[in-house]
Design a protein around this motif. Structure first.
Motif, PDB file in Angstrom:
ATOM      1  N   ASN A   1     117.467  59.953 112.383  1.00  0.00           N
ATOM      2  CA  ASN A   1     116.642  58.988 111.656  1.00  0.00           C
ATOM      3  C   ASN A   1     116.995  58.935 110.170  1.00  0.00           C
ATOM      4  OD1 ASN A   1     115.572  61.427 110.959  1.00  0.00           O
ATOM      5  ND2 ASN A   1     113.458  60.767 110.995  1.00  0.00           N
ATOM      6  N   ARG A   2     117.770  59.899 109.693  1.00  0.00           N
ATOM      7  CA  ARG A   2     118.225  59.857 108.307  1.00  0.00           C
ATOM      8  C   ARG A   2     119.692  59.445 108.228  1.00  0.00           C
ATOM      9  NH1 ARG A   2     115.834  62.579 104.228  1.00  0.00           N
ATOM     10  NH2 ARG A   2     113.617  62.827 104.536  1.00  0.00           N
TER      11      ARG A   2
ATOM     12  N   SER B   1     112.226  56.842 114.325  1.00  0.00           N
ATOM     13  CA  SER B   1     111.479  57.041 113.091  1.00  0.00           C
ATOM     14  C   SER B   1     110.547  58.252 113.168  1.00  0.00           C
ATOM     15  CB  SER B   1     110.672  55.771 112.797  1.00  0.00           C
ATOM     16  OG  SER B   1     109.678  56.056 111.870  1.00  0.00           O
ATOM     17  N   GLY B   2     110.647  59.120 112.195  1.00  0.00           N
ATOM     18  CA  GLY B   2     109.735  60.261 112.114  1.00  0.00           C
ATOM     19  C   GLY B   2     110.160  61.458 112.929  1.00  0.00           C
TER      20      GLY B   2
ATOM     21  N   ARG C   1     112.887  64.266 114.001  1.00  0.00           N
ATOM     22  CA  ARG C   1     114.106  64.831 113.435  1.00  0.00           C
ATOM     23  C   ARG C   1     115.025  65.352 114.522  1.00  0.00           C
ATOM     24  NH1 ARG C   1     110.642  68.345 109.702  1.00  0.00           N
ATOM     25  NH2 ARG C   1     109.441  68.103 111.585  1.00  0.00           N
TER      26      ARG C   1
ATOM     27  N   VAL D   1     116.117  70.751 111.361  1.00  0.00           N
ATOM     28  CA  VAL D   1     114.742  70.281 111.212  1.00  0.00           C
ATOM     29  C   VAL D   1     114.103  70.803 109.923  1.00  0.00           C
ATOM     30  CG1 VAL D   1     112.462  70.220 112.255  1.00  0.00           C
ATOM     31  CG2 VAL D   1     114.479  70.117 113.700  1.00  0.00           C
TER      32      VAL D   1
ATOM     33  N   ARG E   1     115.751  75.527  99.729  1.00  0.00           N
ATOM     34  CA  ARG E   1     116.221  74.558 100.719  1.00  0.00           C
ATOM     35  C   ARG E   1     117.740  74.697 100.879  1.00  0.00           C
ATOM     36  NH1 ARG E   1     114.383  68.490 100.052  1.00  0.00           N
ATOM     37  NH2 ARG E   1     112.520  69.281 101.046  1.00  0.00           N
TER      38      ARG E   1
ATOM     39  N   ARG F   1     115.115  72.987 107.407  1.00  0.00           N
ATOM     40  CA  ARG F   1     115.951  73.095 106.206  1.00  0.00           C
ATOM     41  C   ARG F   1     115.563  74.254 105.296  1.00  0.00           C
ATOM     42  NH1 ARG F   1     117.137  67.995 102.944  1.00  0.00           N
ATOM     43  NH2 ARG F   1     115.227  67.048 103.674  1.00  0.00           N
TER      44      ARG F   1
ATOM     45  N   LEU G   1     110.254  62.464 119.545  1.00  0.00           N
ATOM     46  CA  LEU G   1     109.610  63.698 119.090  1.00  0.00           C
ATOM     47  C   LEU G   1     109.830  64.814 120.098  1.00  0.00           C
ATOM     48  CD1 LEU G   1     106.163  62.691 117.580  1.00  0.00           C
ATOM     49  CD2 LEU G   1     108.099  63.721 116.423  1.00  0.00           C
TER      50      LEU G   1
ATOM     51  N   GLY H   1     107.030  52.252 115.187  1.00  0.00           N
ATOM     52  CA  GLY H   1     106.342  53.374 114.554  1.00  0.00           C
ATOM     53  C   GLY H   1     106.864  54.719 115.009  1.00  0.00           C
ATOM     54  N   GLY H   2     107.951  54.704 115.762  1.00  0.00           N
ATOM     55  CA  GLY H   2     108.520  55.974 116.205  1.00  0.00           C
ATOM     56  C   GLY H   2     108.093  56.302 117.616  1.00  0.00           C
ATOM     57  N   SER H   3     109.016  56.761 118.418  1.00  0.00           N
ATOM     58  CA  SER H   3     108.707  57.057 119.814  1.00  0.00           C
ATOM     59  C   SER H   3     108.352  58.526 119.991  1.00  0.00           C
ATOM     60  CB  SER H   3     109.906  56.701 120.681  1.00  0.00           C
ATOM     61  OG  SER H   3     109.701  57.200 121.983  1.00  0.00           O
TER      62      SER H   3
END
Lengths: 370, 424
Positions: free
Chosen positions: B238-239, B249-250, B252, B323, B227, B325, B88, B82-84
């Motif tokens: 993550n992208r 995940s989640g 940036r 982040v 943008r 954009r 973040l 679920g993302g760390s």
């Protein structure tokens, strides 16, 4: 001097005319106060909340609570959903735009059944809905330039031009100076939707009324809101329509301080300064939030855009059935209170005409702004 | 042995400061009718722990359920379902490290500049504009009408060049914006603290104006710029390359964190290993003495201001390119610059200290904002953070008390005169 006198003569003539009209209309259709006619309070016992605690939702508020308007209305809807539907809900406040993204991402980590966002920018929602296709989202007050195509995003818009028009009728009929103003939170379609509708309402009953506008440029700055309101009152306006979130508190405060009138927005604000707040143009954000949660509970969640307004009961006046605020009747200036039945009659007629499609109020979100 | 003792000594003081902060804020937490222990577990779990973290123990090891239902104990920082939160934190510290470095460089030349906020938003607005205007120009010159259909070679070249130009431009803008108050100080003796505060206000208002009027992309409820083009985007992990790694995940976090770390190394080298850095530190120590020794103090101070501004401008550029954009109205008032000043002061302007303090502050902020996910009012988070920062700033006092209490090493001289204890 001459102008003032002629204005007074004019207003006397208008008043006389109106009175005679009222007398005529009184003969064939006596105004019935639906609120008095309605059975006193719902006697129905609130059914005990069903146990839906395995269904969860998270609501992200765009600003801290305490505006006694938009945000509080959304939070109230969430609280009602938790209480009446028995679901597990988390209410998250953010301090502004810069936190929206992080808060939604954090909410995704808990993977609730639904994440409700209120007035979050569409690009943020777009990016996140795209990034987490398994998470259901519902966005209230997010306007997309083109209809988005996500299976996990439901959009809900409440159009408030029509009830603003009704508030405009009240203002147009009750203004003594013939000058009516609006204080908006910012100059963009989402706010002008209210103001344009209101101004059309004013002009429909008072074509010679002068209209003033000002924009605070911020939704959490009551001090500037108050300054602008004081300046508009100083220019001769005696009724102001505030569409500025917490900044609007300053407008209401200015009305009370100068003894003028203001019109509240979103929530029922009539009782904040009794006698100085004529009516509130309510937007039932609470009902929208409740509807979102209800749909998840009933399993009727559907992606796509839903537009609602006065016809569906999501927008209205605080005088209407359901709220039945009569604060102004009790605390307002006597000469204006005397006119209220007549005003309500006119509003009831206009409402019927709008719903029947005879009156079309400009919706600046769908039509080019004026 | 001596090393161990020193490490313990250096570590114990921040820990004590944090504990004191927690004890002091307990009063307010108790007033809000929530249990202090629950609140603190929540605060640290939300800030530093993995998903599902409930207790302090979960911060280190957490029991997770495997797909077949069996339980397994894993090392929390590496657990990424679920993302760390660590990812973040990495996202958050990228600009924070740079603005903190920016403050440290200025402080170490004796310039108490807190203009990081202004330089940050000026750098950010520069790339927010160049990020779409520059690719537009290139497409036009190359005769490409539809950017989607641009030749691959051109796109690859742009992916390399456009971010580079954007970052350089932001650094130049930040540097100039910082040089002006520096020049005022050197030539006209205008107090840097005051002039940078004013410059921050000017920058924030200017960016607010630009976002609301000339650069506004559409008439949405919230004003924002267009943008940036995909070729200017520093694609987060993550992208991009780690799209399948759930740990990211989640969050940036992207190439920016490496740029920030490279900046740390370069600034350390500059301050400690070059003549210019030495001149600058001498200027701070005693300006008159330095000048008597033949050091051009004015030039050293201005150079420090230029570097400081470039670092803050870079921070703003990375925040936009990596982040955000785009700049949304309200971005300018988010205060990343001031956080940087705070980190620099708490780290006692030590470069290594910044690397330790920045994640700590970022994690605390994260935890404080997300306290609400445990039904604890967000305002409490702010109070707790403030107390922790207050007690961290009392480091010297705590050190003195500790020394008096334990009489650990009465013979040893404590901490360097200019307070570089944390760097040691």
């Amino acid at each position: 001097m001459f102008i003032a006198r002629s204005k007074r003569i004019l207003s006397i003539t208008v008043a006389a005319l109106l009175l005679s009209v009222a007398a005529v209309s009184a003969q064939d259709a006596e105004y019935v106060d639906e609120c008095l006619a309605a059975p006193a309070a719902e006697a129905v016992e609130a059914a005990p909340a069903p146990d839906n605690s395995d269904i969860s939702f998270t609501i992200i508020l765009p600003n801290p609570r305490g505006d006694r308007s938009f945000i509080d209305s959304a939070a109230a809807g969430a609280e009602r959903a938790i209480a009446e539907l028995g679901v597990t809900g988390t209410i998250v406040e953010t301090s502004g735009v810069q936190e929206h993204d992080a808060a939604i991402r954090r909410a995704v980590q808990d993977s609730p059944d639904l994440i409700i966002t209120i007035a979050v920018d569409f690009s943020t929602i777009e990016e996140i809905a795209d990034e987490f296709p398994d998470q259901m989202f519902a966005a209230q007050e997010t306007f997309f330039p083109a209809e988005p195509d996500f299976d996990n995003l439901a959009l809900f818009n409440i159009f408030t031009h029509e009830n603003s028009y009704l508030a405009g009728i009240a203002a147009g009929m009750l203004t003594r100076t013939g000058i009516v103003g609006s204080v908006g939170g910012g100059d963009f379609p989402g706010i002008n939707l209210f103001i344009v509708g209101f101004e059309e309402g004013v002009l429909s009953v008072c074509p010679e009324c002068e209209l003033l506008r000002s924009y605070v440029g911020d939704f959490s700055d009551p001090v500037t809101g108050k300054e602008q309101a004081l300046s508009l009152y100083a220019q001769g306006a005696d009724i102001l329509y505030q569409v500025a979130g917490r900044s609007g508190e300053g407008v209401l405060d200015a009305a009370a301080e100068t003894g003028n009138l203001a019109i509240g927005v979103d929530s029922n604000q009539d009782d904040l300064y009794p006698g100085n707040i004529l009516v509130s143009a309510m937007k039932r954000v609470d009902n929208a939030v409740f509807t979102f949660v209800e749909r998840i509970v009933n399993g009727t969640y559907e992606p796509g855009v839903t537009n609602v307004g006065m016809a569906e009961g999501f927008a209205g006046l605080s005088w209407d059935l359901g709220v039945c605020s009569r604060t102004f009747d009790e605390a307002g200036p006597e000469d204006l209170v005397e006119m209220l039945p007549e005003v309500r009659m006119a509003i009831a007629e206009a409402r019927a005409a709008i719903l029947a499609g005879d009156i079309v109020v400009t919706n600046v979100l769908l039509e080019p702004a004026q | 042995m001596k090393f161990l003792r020193r490490t313990f000594d250096n570590l114990s003081i921040p820990v004590i400061a944090v504990l004191l902060g927690l004890v002091a804020s307990s009063l307010f937490v108790a007033l809000a009718n929530v249990s202090p222990i629950d609140t603190y577990q929540r605060l640290f779990c939300e800030g530093f722990g993995p998903r599902g973290c409930e207790t302090f123990g979960d911060l280190v090891f957490i029991e997770v359920e495997n797909e077949d239902g069996s339980l397994q104990t894993v090392f929390s920082p590496l657990y990424g379902s679920g993302g760390s939160r660590i990812a973040l934190i990495l996202e958050q510290i990228t600009p924070l490290i740079l603005t903190a470095l920016s403050a440290a460089v200025a402080f170490q030349a004796g310039m108490f500049s807190i203009g990081m906020d202004g330089q940050f938003v000026m750098g950010a607005i520069t790339v927010a504009f160049l990020g779409y205007a520059l690719p537009d120009q290139i497409y036009m010159l190359a005769g490409v009408s539809d950017p989607e259909a641009a030749p691959e070679a051109l796109k690859t070249a742009m992916h390399l060049i456009v971010p580079l130009i954007c970052l350089s431009a932001a650094m130049a803008v930040g540097a100039i914006y910082s040089w002006i108050p520096g020049y005022f100080k050197v030539k006209l003796n205008v107090n840097v603290l005051i002039s940078t505060i004013i410059f921050n206000a000017i920058a924030v208002q200017l960016v607010g104006y630009l976002v609301n009027y000339p650069l506004r992309s559409d008439l949405n409820n919230i004003a924002r710029t267009r943008r940036i083009d995909d070729t200017a985007w520093l694609i987060p992990f993550n992208r991009g390359i780690f799209a399948d790694v759930e740990w990211f995940s989640g969050a940036r976090v992207g190439i920016g964190i490496f740029i920030a770390l490279a900046a740390v190394a370069l600034v350390w080298f500059y301050l400690r290993r070059t003549t210019a850095g030495y001149e600058q530190r001498m200027t701070r120590g005693s300006s008159l003495f330095a000048r008597f020794g033949g050091i051009p103090t004015d030039r050293a101070a201005l150079r420090a201001m230029l570097i400081s501004g470039a670092l803050s401008g870079l921070a703003g550029a990375l925040a936009v390119l990596g982040v955000e954009r785009r700049i949304v109205d309200g971005f300018a008032t988010s205060g990343v610059g001031f956080e940087g000043v705070l980190v620099a002061i708490l780290a006692k302007e030590s470069i290594i200290g910044i690397l330790l303090v920045a994640p700590f502050i970022a994690g605390l902020n994260l935890g404080a904002t997300n306290l609400q996910f445990g039904d604890i009012p967000r305002q409490l988070g702010g109070i707790i953070i403030s107390f922790i920062i207050l007690f961290s700033a009392m480091e010297d006092f705590i050190r003195a008390r500790l020394t008096a209490l334990f009489k650990w090493r009465p013979t040893r001289q404590r901490s360097a005169p200019d307070g570089e204890g944390a760097a040691a």
